[in-house]
Design an enzyme around this catalytic site. Structure first.
Site, mmCIF file in Angstrom:
data_model
loop_
_atom_site.group_PDB
_atom_site.id
_atom_site.type_symbol
_atom_site.label_atom_id
_atom_site.label_comp_id
_atom_site.label_asym_id
_atom_site.label_seq_id
_atom_site.Cartn_x
_atom_site.Cartn_y
_atom_site.Cartn_z
ATOM 1 N N ARG A 238 -4.502 6.352 -3.128
ATOM 2 C CA ARG A 238 -3.733 6.770 -1.961
ATOM 3 C C ARG A 238 -3.036 8.107 -2.236
ATOM 4 N NH1 ARG A 238 -0.384 1.247 -1.195
ATOM 5 N NH2 ARG A 238 -0.593 1.350 -3.486
ATOM 6 N N LYS B 36 3.072 5.244 -5.064
ATOM 7 C CA LYS B 36 3.504 4.288 -6.077
ATOM 8 C C LYS B 36 4.713 4.809 -6.844
ATOM 9 C CE LYS B 36 2.285 0.878 -6.831
ATOM 10 N NZ LYS B 36 2.829 -0.357 -6.202
ATOM 11 N N TYR C 295 7.482 4.124 -2.929
ATOM 12 C CA TYR C 295 7.743 2.752 -3.348
ATOM 13 C C TYR C 295 8.310 2.782 -4.758
ATOM 14 C CZ TYR C 295 4.985 0.867 0.562
ATOM 15 O OH TYR C 295 4.523 0.528 1.800
ATOM 16 N N HIS D 150 10.087 -0.600 -6.268
ATOM 17 C CA HIS D 150 10.018 -1.963 -6.817
ATOM 18 C C HIS D 150 10.743 -2.037 -8.165
ATOM 19 C CE1 HIS D 150 7.236 -3.122 -3.665
ATOM 20 N NE2 HIS D 150 6.455 -2.102 -3.977
ATOM 21 N N GLU E 89 10.309 0.251 0.246
ATOM 22 C CA GLU E 89 10.305 -1.200 0.463
ATOM 23 C C GLU E 89 11.651 -1.780 0.858
ATOM 24 O OE1 GLU E 89 11.136 -0.748 -3.984
ATOM 25 O OE2 GLU E 89 9.861 0.231 -2.492
ATOM 26 N N ASP F 174 4.249 -6.967 -7.561
ATOM 27 C CA ASP F 174 5.077 -5.754 -7.588
ATOM 28 C C ASP F 174 6.534 -6.079 -7.857
ATOM 29 O OD1 ASP F 174 3.574 -3.461 -7.397
ATOM 30 O OD2 ASP F 174 3.445 -3.506 -5.217
#
Length: 371
Positions: free
Chosen positions: A15, A75, A94, A96, A118, A270
């Site tokens: 991505r 990511k 993101y 996490h 998120e 995740d």
């Protein structure tokens, strides 16, 4: 503002933070976009596509991190990327953080403003920047589980949909949120025997009304979960506690009750995973076996369908990226309490309470940190 988009370097992550169409919107708004060469190749977007809309191409990630005022990624930044972050730089991606104390420490040390997709919220209490990837992961979980069930991949040799005269595979989905709902849609569409467990009465009612007789809906007690897991061919872990580590719902002891060659797909990996025996895997080596049970725990499942995932993600991240670029991070966060909820680390302070609690850091409310 100068917005930088590095090429993703996590294993088999294809991505990209901005599509050419999204980059064009930022350029049209008067901003500069700097794309690392090859960053869009995974979605079929060559450097020329970015040049055509007025973006600049950087030869190295170091140039991106050195020049950009805001970094837009997909990511969480890897160790090499975290080392290049600088004080006052905006990171929008993101994160996490809850199960990843090493990343948290590095982001604290960087002094950057780290906004996590998120934990951004909306007026309904939902997580709009997580939702499209949850939809993708939920649908992929059934595809991945069906493949892992094949004998050649270590599974029981069960076809989820069965055939006339042979029972279909039994799919148990733990959690009836976005991931669970989308997983159930796929499993029902494949004519599997589907059971969804959840503890939210409203979710149970919604699922029952939607699926009617095509899926069973159960209140999730320890006894009900143990019974369903023991009978399952495929178990999909679809639980989420926003910003926090996932609860370990399926214990090691439960594995001893499962069928040999049954499959666990942990979509919550995740956030640390919801199976006691889970550890993160990659698309290169997606599965491993514990006590005869196949585990699929790929931490970036949507990266496997990069084009679909990138466009779905950009649909929801672009308005926020534009707001951050147009107003600057402080004014943008002050103006939008839902975007403010995305602030996890701010100039060395932890502003996400679940992360602070699970890792033992001091917590500073986001509103205080940006004042």
């Amino acid at each position: 503002m100068l917005i930088g988009v590095p090429k993703e370097i996590k294993n088999h992550e294809y991505r990209v933070g901005l599509t050419p169409e999204s980059a064009e919107e930022l350029v049209a708004a008067g901003h500069k976009v700097l794309i690392e060469t090859g960053a869009g190749e995974g979605i079929g977007a060559e450097d020329d596509a970015y040049k055509a809309i007025g973006a600049q191409i950087a030869a190295t990630p170091a140039e991106i991190f050195e020049r950009a005022e805001m970094i837009v990624k997909v990511k969480e930044p890897q160790a090499a990327e975290r080392a290049m972050l600088r004080e006052g730089q905006i990171l929008f991606t993101y994160l996490h953080l809850a199960p990843d104390p090493e990343q948290t420490r590095d982001l604290i040390d960087s002094g950057a403003i780290c906004i996590a997709y998120e934990t951004v919220t909306d007026t309904t209490g939902g997580l709009p920047l997580l939702k499209p990837m949850s939809q993708v992961a939920g649908r992929m979980s059934v595809q991945a589980g069906a493949t892992a069930l094949e004998k050649a991949h270590g599974g029981r040799g069960v076809l989820l949909g069965g055939v006339p005269g042979v029972q279909p595979g039994k799919v148990v989905i733990i959690g009836g949120g976005v991931v669970g709902f989308n997983a159930a849609q796929m499993a029902v569409g494949m004519h599997a025997d589907v059971t969804i467990l959840d503890r939210n009465p409203l979710a149970l009612e919604r699922l029952e009304n939607h699926f009617e007789s095509s899926a069973k809906v159960l209140y999730s007690t320890k006894a009900a979960l143990a019974e369903q897991v023991a009978a399952a061919d495929l178990v999909i872990g679809a639980v989420l506690v926003p910003g926090a580590a996932a609860p370990k719902l399926v214990s090691r002891d439960m594995l001893s009750t499962m069928k040999q060659g049954a499959v666990l797909v942990d979509v919550a990996i995740d956030q640390g995973g919801c199976f006691e025996t889970s550890h993160a895997t990659t698309h290169a080596e997606p599965t491993y076996v514990v006590d005869g049970v196949v585990h699929y725990c790929v931490a970036n499942m949507p990266g496997g369908v990069a084009r679909t995932s990138t466009y779905a993600l950009n649909n929801v991240t672009l308005p926020h990226a534009l707001r951050l670029a147009n107003l600057g991070w402080q004014e943008a966060l002050k103006a939008d309490p839902h975007l403010l909820n995305g602030l996890n680390v701010c100039k060395g302070q932890i502003t996400c309470k679940p992360v602070a609690e699970v890792q033992g850091h001091a917590y500073v409310p986001a509103a205080t940190a940006i004042a």
